[in-house]
Design a protein around this motif. Structure first.
Motif, PDB file in Angstrom:
ATOM      1  N   ASP A 258       0.553  -1.148  -0.125  1.00  8.78           N
ATOM      2  CA  ASP A 258       0.105  -0.004   0.000  1.00  8.78           C
ATOM      3  C   ASP A 258       0.891   1.176  -0.103  1.00  8.78           C
ATOM      4  OD1 ASP A 258      -2.366  -1.361   0.090  1.00  8.78           O
ATOM      5  OD2 ASP A 258      -2.479  -1.480   2.179  1.00  8.78           O
ATOM      6  N   ARG A 259       2.042   1.293   0.763  1.00  9.78           N
ATOM      7  CA  ARG A 259       2.783   2.433   0.717  1.00  9.78           C
ATOM      8  C   ARG A 259       3.644   2.524  -0.466  1.00  9.78           C
ATOM      9  NH1 ARG A 259       6.652   2.465   6.037  1.00  9.78           N
ATOM     10  NH2 ARG A 259       7.032   4.547   5.113  1.00  9.78           N
ATOM     11  N   LEU A 260       3.921   1.681  -1.327  1.00 11.51           N
ATOM     12  CA  LEU A 260       4.493   1.687  -2.483  1.00 11.51           C
ATOM     13  C   LEU A 260       3.613   2.001  -3.596  1.00 11.51           C
ATOM     14  CD1 LEU A 260       7.352  -0.810  -1.585  1.00 11.51           C
ATOM     15  CD2 LEU A 260       7.794   1.803  -1.950  1.00 11.51           C
ATOM     16  N   ASP A 261       2.142   1.795  -3.293  1.00 11.38           N
ATOM     17  CA  ASP A 261       1.251   1.595  -4.473  1.00 11.38           C
ATOM     18  C   ASP A 261       1.617   0.472  -5.562  1.00 11.38           C
ATOM     19  OD1 ASP A 261       0.129   3.979  -3.721  1.00 11.38           O
ATOM     20  OD2 ASP A 261       1.374   5.205  -4.683  1.00 11.38           O
ATOM     21  N   VAL A 262       2.018  -0.470  -4.852  1.00  9.07           N
ATOM     22  CA  VAL A 262       2.061  -1.835  -5.552  1.00  9.07           C
ATOM     23  C   VAL A 262       0.787  -2.789  -5.379  1.00  9.07           C
ATOM     24  CG1 VAL A 262       3.281  -4.074  -5.747  1.00  9.07           C
ATOM     25  CG2 VAL A 262       4.700  -2.025  -5.128  1.00  9.07           C
ATOM     26  N   PRO A 263       0.254  -2.956  -6.405  1.00  8.45           N
ATOM     27  CA  PRO A 263      -1.140  -3.634  -6.532  1.00  8.45           C
ATOM     28  C   PRO A 263      -1.039  -5.055  -5.650  1.00  8.45           C
ATOM     29  CG  PRO A 263      -0.720  -3.070  -8.743  1.00  8.45           C
ATOM     30  CD  PRO A 263       0.601  -2.919  -8.018  1.00  8.45           C
ATOM     31  N   HIS A 264      -1.990  -5.352  -4.684  1.00  6.94           N
ATOM     32  CA  HIS A 264      -2.029  -6.711  -3.875  1.00  6.94           C
ATOM     33  C   HIS A 264      -2.044  -7.759  -4.995  1.00  6.94           C
ATOM     34  CE1 HIS A 264      -3.230  -5.220   0.343  1.00  6.94           C
ATOM     35  NE2 HIS A 264      -2.395  -4.384  -0.235  1.00  6.94           N
TER      36      HIS A 264
ATOM     37  N   GLN B 251      13.479  -2.894   0.457  1.00  7.47           N
ATOM     38  CA  GLN B 251      14.534  -2.316  -0.791  1.00  7.47           C
ATOM     39  C   GLN B 251      13.995  -1.119  -1.550  1.00  7.47           C
ATOM     40  OE1 GLN B 251      17.940  -2.764  -0.280  1.00  7.47           O
ATOM     41  NE2 GLN B 251      17.952  -0.989  -1.504  1.00  7.47           N
ATOM     42  N   GLN B 252      12.646  -1.317  -2.187  1.00 10.19           N
ATOM     43  CA  GLN B 252      12.152  -0.353  -2.763  1.00 10.19           C
ATOM     44  C   GLN B 252      11.618   0.931  -2.020  1.00 10.19           C
ATOM     45  OE1 GLN B 252       9.056  -0.904  -5.759  1.00 10.19           O
ATOM     46  NE2 GLN B 252       9.104  -3.309  -5.337  1.00 10.19           N
TER      47      GLN B 252
END
Length: 218
Positions: A28-34, A157-158
């Motif tokens: 969620d913090r990185l806007d990566v889809p679940h 890391q991201q």
């Protein structure tokens, strides 16, 4: 049936629930889809757990759990289907036997579930397929938690890279290149690929891209 494979310890399901929560929060913090971080097929290949069981565990549903020998046979079959030779073919029983230091008859009996594996068998086959210790025998929740912990490290890391990028000078050509081409996201996805050959192809492309820009000497 244990035979030295399993022992007492923390409940794997408790660990799994905690890892799922942490990975979801990082995504969620990185806007990566679940759908990406919890992709059932990718997690199955990374953990050795059948896709149906991965889906159930992620949904918090009980799965019953297979015994050690059943897990071994299932995961060895998955390795043979997903860790292929450079020509795209499966490793034969003879090739597995030669690489793991056993007879073809032993390898065939293990693959077919006709022989109970020893720790030595597991270690040798895991080394042959270049997977981590415990891949063939860990309980399903523990195996899935391990795969998600590796995803968690990549996401951390991201996040660190993004924070460092935010603090970097705006005119840094290398930082601008990394941002414009989404290099860090590509590198994270490459780490999830199932074989060294796939990862090497991505690494070659990234090397060429990064070589195109040099930081000015200080």
């Amino acid at each position: 049936m244990t035979g030295g494979f399993e022992g007492p310890g923390a409940k794997p399901t408790t660990t799994l629930a905690a890892v799922v929560a942490r990975v979801g929060a990082l995504a969620d913090r990185l806007d990566v889809p679940h759908a990406e971080v919890f992709d059932v097929g990718r997690l199955s290949a990374a953990s050795g757990v059948p896709e149906s069981v991965v889906g159930a565990l992620l949904g918090g549903r009980p799965t019953g759990g297979a015994d050690v020998q059943t897990r071994f046979v299932q995961r060895l079959d998955l390795l043979r289907r997903t860790r292929l030779k450079p020509n795209g073919r499966k490793y034969t029983q003879q090739e597995i036997a030669d690489g793991a230091g056993m007879s073809r008859q032993q390898a065939g009996a293990l693959i077919n579930g006709d022989r109970r594996p020893t720790m030595e068998h597991c270690d040798a086959i895991q080394r042959f397929f270049r997977v981590h210790a415990g891949f063939l025998t860990a309980e399903d929740p523990e195996a899935l938690a391990g795969a998600l912990q590796r995803t968690e490290q990549e996401l951390l890391q991201q996040l660190a890279d993004r924070e460092r990028q935010a603090a970097a000078p705006a005119d840094d050509p290398l930082e601008r290149l990394l941002q414009d081409h989404g290099v860090r996201g590509i590198a994270w996805r490459a780490a999830q690929l199932p074989t060294d050959q796939h990862r090497d192809k991505v690494a070659e492309w990234l090397d060429m891209l990064l070589e195109s820009v040099k930081r000015p000497e200080s």
